[in-house]
Motif scaffolding. Sequence first.
Motif, mmCIF file in Angstrom:
data_model
loop_
_atom_site.group_PDB
_atom_site.id
_atom_site.type_symbol
_atom_site.label_atom_id
_atom_site.label_comp_id
_atom_site.label_asym_id
_atom_site.label_seq_id
_atom_site.Cartn_x
_atom_site.Cartn_y
_atom_site.Cartn_z
ATOM 1 N N GLU A 160 48.107 64.036 34.634
ATOM 2 C CA GLU A 160 47.727 63.122 35.704
ATOM 3 C C GLU A 160 46.233 62.813 35.664
ATOM 4 N N ARG A 161 45.466 63.843 35.435
ATOM 5 C CA ARG A 161 44.007 63.665 35.344
ATOM 6 C C ARG A 161 43.658 62.752 34.170
ATOM 7 N N ALA A 162 44.315 62.950 33.025
ATOM 8 C CA ALA A 162 44.071 62.092 31.850
ATOM 9 C C ALA A 162 44.482 60.654 32.158
ATOM 10 N N GLY A 163 45.601 60.476 32.897
ATOM 11 C CA GLY A 163 46.046 59.131 33.283
ATOM 12 C C GLY A 163 45.048 58.465 34.218
ATOM 13 N N LYS A 164 44.533 59.254 35.187
ATOM 14 C CA LYS A 164 43.532 58.699 36.101
ATOM 15 C C LYS A 164 42.261 58.300 35.355
ATOM 16 N N ILE A 165 41.877 59.139 34.419
ATOM 17 C CA ILE A 165 40.676 58.822 33.624
ATOM 18 C C ILE A 165 40.917 57.563 32.794
ATOM 19 N N ALA A 166 42.097 57.469 32.182
ATOM 20 C CA ALA A 166 42.429 56.287 31.385
ATOM 21 C C ALA A 166 42.465 55.038 32.274
ATOM 22 N N ASP A 167 43.070 55.166 33.470
ATOM 23 C CA ASP A 167 43.104 54.039 34.404
ATOM 24 C C ASP A 167 41.697 53.648 34.828
ATOM 25 N N GLY A 168 40.848 54.642 35.086
ATOM 26 C CA GLY A 168 39.463 54.367 35.465
ATOM 27 C C GLY A 168 38.708 53.664 34.349
ATOM 28 N N LEU A 169 38.917 54.115 33.117
ATOM 29 C CA LEU A 169 38.269 53.458 31.972
ATOM 30 C C LEU A 169 38.784 52.032 31.795
ATOM 31 N N ALA A 170 40.095 51.861 31.981
ATOM 32 C CA ALA A 170 40.671 50.511 31.866
ATOM 33 C C ALA A 170 40.126 49.612 32.972
ATOM 34 N N ALA A 171 40.031 50.179 34.179
ATOM 35 C CA ALA A 171 39.480 49.389 35.292
ATOM 36 C C ALA A 171 38.018 49.046 35.026
ATOM 37 N N ALA A 172 37.261 49.989 34.466
ATOM 38 C CA ALA A 172 35.859 49.721 34.131
ATOM 39 C C ALA A 172 35.758 48.631 33.071
ATOM 40 N N ASP A 173 36.627 48.697 32.058
ATOM 41 C CA ASP A 173 36.630 47.644 31.023
ATOM 42 C C ASP A 173 37.013 46.293 31.624
ATOM 43 N N LYS A 174 38.029 46.328 32.506
ATOM 44 C CA LYS A 174 38.438 45.078 33.147
ATOM 45 C C LYS A 174 37.306 44.542 34.026
ATOM 46 N N ALA A 175 36.633 45.432 34.755
ATOM 47 C CA ALA A 175 35.516 45.002 35.607
ATOM 48 C C ALA A 175 34.388 44.446 34.754
ATOM 49 N N LYS A 176 34.149 45.069 33.619
ATOM 50 C CA LYS A 176 33.110 44.573 32.718
ATOM 51 C C LYS A 176 33.481 43.189 32.190
ATOM 52 N N THR A 177 34.748 43.015 31.829
ATOM 53 C CA THR A 177 35.218 41.720 31.354
ATOM 54 C C THR A 177 35.134 40.682 32.474
ATOM 55 N N ASP A 178 35.546 41.085 33.680
ATOM 56 C CA ASP A 178 35.458 40.179 34.830
ATOM 57 C C ASP A 178 34.008 39.814 35.127
ATOM 58 N N LEU A 179 33.109 40.789 34.992
ATOM 59 C CA LEU A 179 31.691 40.530 35.226
ATOM 60 C C LEU A 179 31.160 39.507 34.219
ATOM 61 N N VAL A 180 31.513 39.692 32.960
ATOM 62 C CA VAL A 180 31.079 38.731 31.932
ATOM 63 C C VAL A 180 31.655 37.359 32.234
ATOM 64 N N HIS A 181 32.925 37.312 32.625
ATOM 65 C CA HIS A 181 33.572 36.037 32.960
ATOM 66 C C HIS A 181 32.899 35.400 34.182
ATOM 67 N N ALA A 182 32.604 36.228 35.190
ATOM 68 C CA ALA A 182 31.947 35.708 36.390
ATOM 69 C C ALA A 182 30.539 35.208 36.071
ATOM 70 N N GLU A 183 29.818 35.922 35.190
ATOM 71 C CA GLU A 183 28.478 35.466 34.789
ATOM 72 C C GLU A 183 28.559 34.136 34.056
ATOM 73 N N LYS A 184 29.552 33.997 33.178
ATOM 74 C CA LYS A 184 29.726 32.724 32.468
ATOM 75 C C LYS A 184 30.065 31.607 33.453
ATOM 76 N N LYS A 185 30.953 31.927 34.410
ATOM 77 C CA LYS A 185 31.343 30.936 35.403
ATOM 78 C C LYS A 185 30.150 30.548 36.273
ATOM 79 N N ALA A 186 29.340 31.527 36.659
ATOM 80 C CA ALA A 186 28.145 31.243 37.462
ATOM 81 C C ALA A 186 27.143 30.417 36.668
ATOM 82 N N ALA A 187 26.972 30.744 35.385
ATOM 83 C CA ALA A 187 26.062 29.971 34.544
ATOM 84 C C ALA A 187 26.560 28.536 34.401
ATOM 85 N N GLU A 188 27.860 28.357 34.263
ATOM 86 C CA GLU A 188 28.436 27.008 34.151
ATOM 87 C C GLU A 188 28.251 26.243 35.462
#
Length: 156
Positions: free
Chosen positions: A35-63
Amino acid sequence: MNLNATLFAQLTVFFVLAWFTMKFVWPPIMKALDERAGKIADGLAAADKAKTDLVHAEKKAAEALRQARESAAEFRSGAEKQAAQLLEEARTEATRVVSVAREAAQAEASVASQRAKEALREQVAMLAVAGAEKILRKEINPQAHAELLSQLKSEL
């Protein structure tokens, strides 16, 4: 010998303890670790998704910023064109007003000149009549000579 019995008892206790640990202790620990490994994996996936969303939001804001700048530039360009057009219309209107005023002034000057000429003709006619009266030394009847004065006016 006593050593063999102790060894046998220790081995039996070890195997019972190992079996008990594998049967009752090890599964909850492994479940918690999974369970702990799953939570860590989910947290890492959420961090990657947030990073991707941040990059997308920065591109959208720049546009959006780029589009806003372009829109502002177009608006400013349109405002400058409109100001130039209004300025040109104002110049044209001012030229027209000056032209109308000039024409009115010329017409007024022409009318004043005509009036002055008429007044001068009348004065010349009166002087001519007065001079003729003095020369002839007789009184001139204004009604009788009205036609003569009109003709004299038109000739002057």
